[in-house]
Design a protein around this motif. Sequence first.
Motif, short mmCIF file in Angstrom:
data_model
loop_
_atom_site.label_atom_id
_atom_site.label_comp_id
_atom_site.label_asym_id
_atom_site.label_seq_id
_atom_site.Cartn_x
_atom_site.Cartn_y
_atom_site.Cartn_z
N LEU A 200 -43.72 20.08 75.91
CA LEU A 200 -44.86 19.31 75.42
C LEU A 200 -44.76 19.13 73.91
CD1 LEU A 200 -47.87 20.89 77.37
CD2 LEU A 200 -46.73 18.71 77.80
N ASP A 201 -45.10 17.94 73.43
CA ASP A 201 -44.99 17.62 72.01
C ASP A 201 -45.77 18.60 71.13
OD1 ASP A 201 -43.30 15.48 72.43
OD2 ASP A 201 -44.91 13.99 72.40
N GLY A 202 -47.00 18.90 71.51
CA GLY A 202 -47.82 19.79 70.70
C GLY A 202 -47.24 21.19 70.60
N VAL A 203 -46.68 21.69 71.69
CA VAL A 203 -46.06 23.01 71.70
C VAL A 203 -44.80 22.98 70.83
CG1 VAL A 203 -44.94 24.78 73.13
CG2 VAL A 203 -47.02 23.65 73.94
N GLN A 204 -44.01 21.92 70.98
CA GLN A 204 -42.79 21.80 70.17
C GLN A 204 -43.11 21.75 68.68
OE1 GLN A 204 -40.18 18.62 71.34
NE2 GLN A 204 -40.06 19.34 73.45
N THR A 205 -44.11 20.97 68.32
CA THR A 205 -44.51 20.85 66.92
C THR A 205 -44.95 22.21 66.37
OG1 THR A 205 -45.15 18.55 67.25
CG2 THR A 205 -46.09 19.68 65.32
N ALA A 206 -45.74 22.93 67.14
CA ALA A 206 -46.21 24.25 66.70
C ALA A 206 -45.04 25.23 66.56
CB ALA A 206 -47.26 24.79 67.66
N LEU A 207 -44.10 25.20 67.51
CA LEU A 207 -42.94 26.09 67.43
C LEU A 207 -42.08 25.75 66.21
CD1 LEU A 207 -41.96 26.31 71.20
CD2 LEU A 207 -42.66 28.23 69.75
N GLU A 208 -41.84 24.47 66.01
CA GLU A 208 -41.04 24.03 64.87
C GLU A 208 -41.69 24.40 63.54
OE1 GLU A 208 -40.58 19.85 65.55
OE2 GLU A 208 -39.10 20.15 67.13
N GLY A 209 -43.02 24.37 63.51
CA GLY A 209 -43.75 24.66 62.28
C GLY A 209 -43.99 26.13 62.02
N CYS A 210 -43.62 26.97 62.96
CA CYS A 210 -43.87 28.41 62.81
C CYS A 210 -42.76 29.02 61.95
CB CYS A 210 -43.93 29.09 64.17
SG CYS A 210 -44.30 30.84 64.07
N THR A 211 -43.11 29.43 60.75
CA THR A 211 -42.12 30.00 59.84
C THR A 211 -42.13 31.52 59.84
OG1 THR A 211 -43.68 29.80 58.02
CG2 THR A 211 -42.12 27.98 58.33
N SER A 212 -43.18 32.12 60.37
CA SER A 212 -43.23 33.58 60.49
C SER A 212 -44.26 33.94 61.56
CB SER A 212 -43.62 34.22 59.16
OG SER A 212 -44.95 33.87 58.82
N GLY A 213 -44.17 35.16 62.04
CA GLY A 213 -45.14 35.64 63.02
C GLY A 213 -44.90 35.14 64.43
N LEU A 214 -43.68 34.72 64.74
CA LEU A 214 -43.38 34.16 66.06
C LEU A 214 -43.62 35.18 67.17
CD1 LEU A 214 -42.23 31.66 67.54
CD2 LEU A 214 -39.95 32.69 67.25
N GLU A 215 -43.09 36.38 67.01
CA GLU A 215 -43.25 37.39 68.05
C GLU A 215 -44.71 37.77 68.23
OE1 GLU A 215 -40.81 41.13 69.80
OE2 GLU A 215 -40.94 41.03 67.62
N ASP A 216 -45.44 37.92 67.14
CA ASP A 216 -46.88 38.21 67.23
C ASP A 216 -47.62 37.12 67.99
OD1 ASP A 216 -46.78 40.65 65.96
OD2 ASP A 216 -47.44 39.89 64.01
N ALA A 217 -47.26 35.86 67.72
CA ALA A 217 -47.92 34.74 68.42
C ALA A 217 -47.62 34.78 69.92
CB ALA A 217 -47.47 33.41 67.82
N PHE A 218 -46.36 35.06 70.29
CA PHE A 218 -46.01 35.15 71.71
C PHE A 218 -46.78 36.30 72.37
CE2 PHE A 218 -41.51 33.24 70.99
CZ PHE A 218 -42.05 31.97 70.96
N ARG A 219 -46.78 37.45 71.72
CA ARG A 219 -47.47 38.62 72.29
C ARG A 219 -48.97 38.35 72.40
NH1 ARG A 219 -44.74 43.88 69.32
NH2 ARG A 219 -42.83 43.89 70.56
N SER A 220 -49.56 37.76 71.37
CA SER A 220 -51.00 37.46 71.39
C SER A 220 -51.34 36.50 72.51
CB SER A 220 -51.43 36.85 70.05
OG SER A 220 -51.25 37.75 69.01
N THR A 221 -50.51 35.50 72.69
CA THR A 221 -50.74 34.51 73.75
C THR A 221 -50.70 35.19 75.12
OG1 THR A 221 -49.80 32.74 72.41
CG2 THR A 221 -49.86 32.39 74.80
N ILE A 222 -49.67 35.96 75.37
CA ILE A 222 -49.53 36.64 76.66
C ILE A 222 -50.70 37.60 76.88
CG2 ILE A 222 -48.12 38.27 77.98
CD1 ILE A 222 -45.66 36.97 76.43
N ASP A 223 -51.01 38.38 75.86
CA ASP A 223 -52.10 39.35 75.94
C ASP A 223 -53.43 38.66 76.24
OD1 ASP A 223 -53.42 41.84 75.67
OD2 ASP A 223 -53.70 41.56 73.52
N TYR A 224 -53.72 37.57 75.55
CA TYR A 224 -54.98 36.85 75.74
C TYR A 224 -55.04 36.19 77.12
CZ TYR A 224 -58.96 33.83 74.59
OH TYR A 224 -60.18 33.18 74.58
#
Length: 157
Positions: free
Chosen positions: A30-54
Amino acid sequence: MWFWEKDSVEYEIFKKYERALVAIGINVSLDGVQTALEGCTSGLEDAFRSTIDYVLWLHKNEKQVFPNAILIRALQEQWKPMAWQDEYLELPMLESPGQKWWNAAAKMWGYDVRNQLVADVFYSDGTEFIKFTNGKEITVETAWRWEFGRVLEYASS
């Protein structure tokens, strides 16, 4: 479409969580997911963990889940996980169809036969594949449709 070099830390982090993210409904094409991933310069693992946890919390509490929107916000807002446990990645709910097939193959054929025939279960362009030691590959979806007898013949020949 791909964001990171295959030997990058970001790609390694993504691969660690990819199956769980797909299992909860994340669609990286999805474009929005791709844009967010491309724009993530730090905290990638925290974002993945937070998403799964939530998402796990939402499921437990029988709330509506919009996993792509959750991941986008987690990436953009640099969410930190509240109650992350590494054991979450072992939950049946977070197993991909390929992981479920891998486990079922061990039950049907035995661990030794499965391990002799199956080289890898992997994603490529959003599709999960099984690679056999004879060099052949099939999609996980096809493997489930064929059932284990036919797949065993395919993997053995």
